[in-house]
Motif scaffolding. Sequence first.
Motif, PDB file in Angstrom:
ATOM      1  N   ASN A   1       0.829  -1.200   0.000  1.00 31.61           N
ATOM      2  CA  ASN A   1       0.000   0.000   0.000  1.00 31.61           C
ATOM      3  C   ASN A   1       0.865   1.251   0.000  1.00 31.61           C
ATOM      4  N   GLY A   2       0.424   2.279  -0.716  1.00 28.91           N
ATOM      5  CA  GLY A   2       1.163   3.534  -0.666  1.00 28.91           C
ATOM      6  C   GLY A   2       1.126   4.304  -1.956  1.00 28.91           C
ATOM      7  N   ASN A   3       2.190   5.058  -2.184  1.00 25.06           N
ATOM      8  CA  ASN A   3       2.289   5.930  -3.351  1.00 25.06           C
ATOM      9  C   ASN A   3       3.197   5.310  -4.409  1.00 25.06           C
ATOM     10  N   PHE A   4       2.772   5.436  -5.648  1.00 27.05           N
ATOM     11  CA  PHE A   4       3.527   4.896  -6.770  1.00 27.05           C
ATOM     12  C   PHE A   4       3.809   6.023  -7.765  1.00 27.05           C
ATOM     13  N   LYS A   5       5.048   6.094  -8.218  1.00 30.62           N
ATOM     14  CA  LYS A   5       5.392   7.079  -9.239  1.00 30.62           C
ATOM     15  C   LYS A   5       4.815   6.677 -10.595  1.00 30.62           C
ATOM     16  N   TYR A   6       4.719   5.352 -10.812  1.00 31.90           N
ATOM     17  CA  TYR A   6       4.244   4.857 -12.115  1.00 31.90           C
ATOM     18  C   TYR A   6       3.671   3.463 -11.933  1.00 31.90           C
ATOM     19  N   VAL A   7       2.558   3.207 -12.589  1.00 30.57           N
ATOM     20  CA  VAL A   7       1.957   1.878 -12.596  1.00 30.57           C
ATOM     21  C   VAL A   7       1.427   1.590 -14.009  1.00 30.57           C
ATOM     22  N   LYS A   8       1.749   0.424 -14.515  1.00 29.78           N
ATOM     23  CA  LYS A   8       1.205  -0.044 -15.795  1.00 29.78           C
ATOM     24  C   LYS A   8       0.451  -1.344 -15.550  1.00 29.78           C
ATOM     25  N   THR A   9      -0.812  -1.382 -15.972  1.00 33.11           N
ATOM     26  CA  THR A   9      -1.636  -2.574 -15.780  1.00 33.11           C
ATOM     27  C   THR A   9      -2.246  -2.994 -17.107  1.00 33.11           C
ATOM     28  N   ARG A  10      -2.937  -4.133 -17.078  1.00 29.10           N
ATOM     29  CA  ARG A  10      -3.625  -4.600 -18.278  1.00 29.10           C
ATOM     30  C   ARG A  10      -4.907  -5.314 -17.891  1.00 29.10           C
ATOM     31  N   ALA A  11      -5.778  -5.438 -18.909  1.00 27.45           N
ATOM     32  CA  ALA A  11      -7.001  -6.227 -18.777  1.00 27.45           C
ATOM     33  C   ALA A  11      -7.366  -6.754 -20.159  1.00 27.45           C
ATOM     34  N   PHE A  12      -8.010  -7.907 -20.177  1.00 24.04           N
ATOM     35  CA  PHE A  12      -8.461  -8.511 -21.421  1.00 24.04           C
ATOM     36  C   PHE A  12      -9.932  -8.187 -21.671  1.00 24.04           C
ATOM     37  N   PRO A  13     -10.336  -8.088 -22.935  1.00 23.31           N
ATOM     38  CA  PRO A  13     -11.766  -7.977 -23.239  1.00 23.31           C
ATOM     39  C   PRO A  13     -12.432  -9.341 -23.061  1.00 23.31           C
ATOM     40  N   PRO A  14     -13.748  -9.371 -22.902  1.00 22.34           N
ATOM     41  CA  PRO A  14     -14.425 -10.662 -22.749  1.00 22.34           C
ATOM     42  C   PRO A  14     -14.359 -11.488 -24.029  1.00 22.34           C
ATOM     43  N   VAL A  15     -14.276 -12.793 -23.852  1.00 23.31           N
ATOM     44  CA  VAL A  15     -14.334 -13.690 -25.012  1.00 23.31           C
ATOM     45  C   VAL A  15     -15.774 -13.757 -25.506  1.00 23.31           C
ATOM     46  N   GLN A  16     -15.925 -14.082 -26.778  1.00 29.62           N
ATOM     47  CA  GLN A  16     -17.247 -14.019 -27.394  1.00 29.62           C
ATOM     48  C   GLN A  16     -17.892 -15.380 -27.600  1.00 29.62           C
TER      49      GLN A  16
ATOM     50  N   HIS B   1      -5.468  -4.785 -23.268  1.00 28.09           N
ATOM     51  CA  HIS B   1      -5.532  -3.323 -23.203  1.00 28.09           C
ATOM     52  C   HIS B   1      -4.688  -2.883 -22.011  1.00 28.09           C
ATOM     53  N   PHE B   2      -3.791  -1.930 -22.249  1.00 28.21           N
ATOM     54  CA  PHE B   2      -2.874  -1.472 -21.211  1.00 28.21           C
ATOM     55  C   PHE B   2      -3.282  -0.098 -20.684  1.00 28.21           C
ATOM     56  N   PHE B   3      -2.985   0.114 -19.405  1.00 26.25           N
ATOM     57  CA  PHE B   3      -3.316   1.384 -18.759  1.00 26.25           C
ATOM     58  C   PHE B   3      -2.084   1.861 -17.990  1.00 26.25           C
ATOM     59  N   GLU B   4      -1.784   3.140 -18.101  1.00 26.59           N
ATOM     60  CA  GLU B   4      -0.620   3.705 -17.424  1.00 26.59           C
ATOM     61  C   GLU B   4      -1.045   4.848 -16.504  1.00 26.59           C
ATOM     62  N   PHE B   5      -0.461   4.864 -15.309  1.00 27.07           N
ATOM     63  CA  PHE B   5      -0.795   5.869 -14.308  1.00 27.07           C
ATOM     64  C   PHE B   5       0.486   6.458 -13.734  1.00 27.07           C
ATOM     65  N   ASN B   6       0.485   7.762 -13.590  1.00 26.76           N
ATOM     66  CA  ASN B   6       1.615   8.453 -12.976  1.00 26.76           C
ATOM     67  C   ASN B   6       1.172   9.100 -11.665  1.00 26.76           C
ATOM     68  N   THR B   7       2.031   8.995 -10.653  1.00 28.78           N
ATOM     69  CA  THR B   7       1.758   9.575  -9.330  1.00 28.78           C
ATOM     70  C   THR B   7       0.365   9.161  -8.853  1.00 28.78           C
ATOM     71  N   ILE B   8       0.262   7.930  -8.439  1.00 31.61           N
ATOM     72  CA  ILE B   8      -1.022   7.372  -8.035  1.00 31.61           C
ATOM     73  C   ILE B   8      -0.868   6.610  -6.716  1.00 31.61           C
ATOM     74  N   LYS B   9      -1.904   6.671  -5.927  1.00 33.41           N
ATOM     75  CA  LYS B   9      -1.916   5.961  -4.644  1.00 33.41           C
ATOM     76  C   LYS B   9      -2.866   4.772  -4.757  1.00 33.41           C
ATOM     77  N   GLY B  10      -2.463   3.652  -4.163  1.00 40.62           N
ATOM     78  CA  GLY B  10      -3.328   2.482  -4.238  1.00 40.62           C
ATOM     79  C   GLY B  10      -2.753   1.274  -3.538  1.00 40.62           C
ATOM     80  N   ASP B  11      -3.296   0.118  -3.906  1.00 40.34           N
ATOM     81  CA  ASP B  11      -2.941  -1.148  -3.258  1.00 40.34           C
ATOM     82  C   ASP B  11      -2.570  -2.189  -4.294  1.00 40.34           C
ATOM     83  N   LEU B  12      -1.540  -2.966  -3.966  1.00 44.74           N
ATOM     84  CA  LEU B  12      -1.224  -4.180  -4.707  1.00 44.74           C
ATOM     85  C   LEU B  12      -1.652  -5.367  -3.853  1.00 44.74           C
TER      86      LEU B  12
END
Length: 269
Positions: free
Chosen positions: A146-161, A176-187
Amino acid sequence: MRSTIKYFYTAILFVFSLNFSGIAQQKNITSGSNLYSAGYASAFIGGLYDAWYPYKSLHQHGDFGLGAPALLDGELIMLNGKFYKTQYTGKTIPVSDADKTPYAVVCFFHAAKVYKPGKGLNKATLFKYLDSVLTNQNGIYAIHINGNFKYVKTRAFPPVQQKPYLPLAAMLDRQHFFEFNTIKGDLVGYKLPVFMEGPHISGYHFHFLSVDKTSGGHIIDLLTDDITIEVDILDSYTMQLPQTPDFNSFDFKKDRKEEIKSVENGKKQ
């Protein structure tokens, strides 16, 4: 004489009740040390995305964990007893207990150790730091960061059909990738030993959830700022297997170690 016998049996019943109570309390204490899996990791990686296990039932086994939503619709995280999923659109939403999952691992998290690295770490150096403090190579660890992150890159898949579903490693181009700068959160994540590979994903596996619960996903990369690491040391694991035709006919002979590495890192190895 009858009075003596009566008191004798009363004493026996009293001692028995104390012993029974002690056993029950011990079960309650140790129940938090168990890793519970709904589903089999390599089967999920291999394409078993149909949901079968109720989120409602997972609450009986944990308040902390990760997994996948039905039909691979994003990435799943459980924090403080609540479920959230990050969809391929980037939107993160609460998950209803009435829904089901194809695969999830949970535990009741109780921090046994707390660490403060005191410096910024990227993904590789974070894992190296964790290796330096989690020294049992055959240990089962639940990890909350838990805490502050300078950078986080995550991903998620779309649903299968539609079926037949492709294995996850064959759908990396759909991430699909998502990038965040200066973000607080939890791993939320785990470090699992090599001997658990197959039924589980060995090594490190983390999902992210922002403090405002609007962003998240499977961790691809990161750079920490000021973080606190809490570790729960687990000493057992149990698994509920899908009772479905797809699982019953799934071919487990194929070695999926490289596929799992590709899926974890978001790219072919």
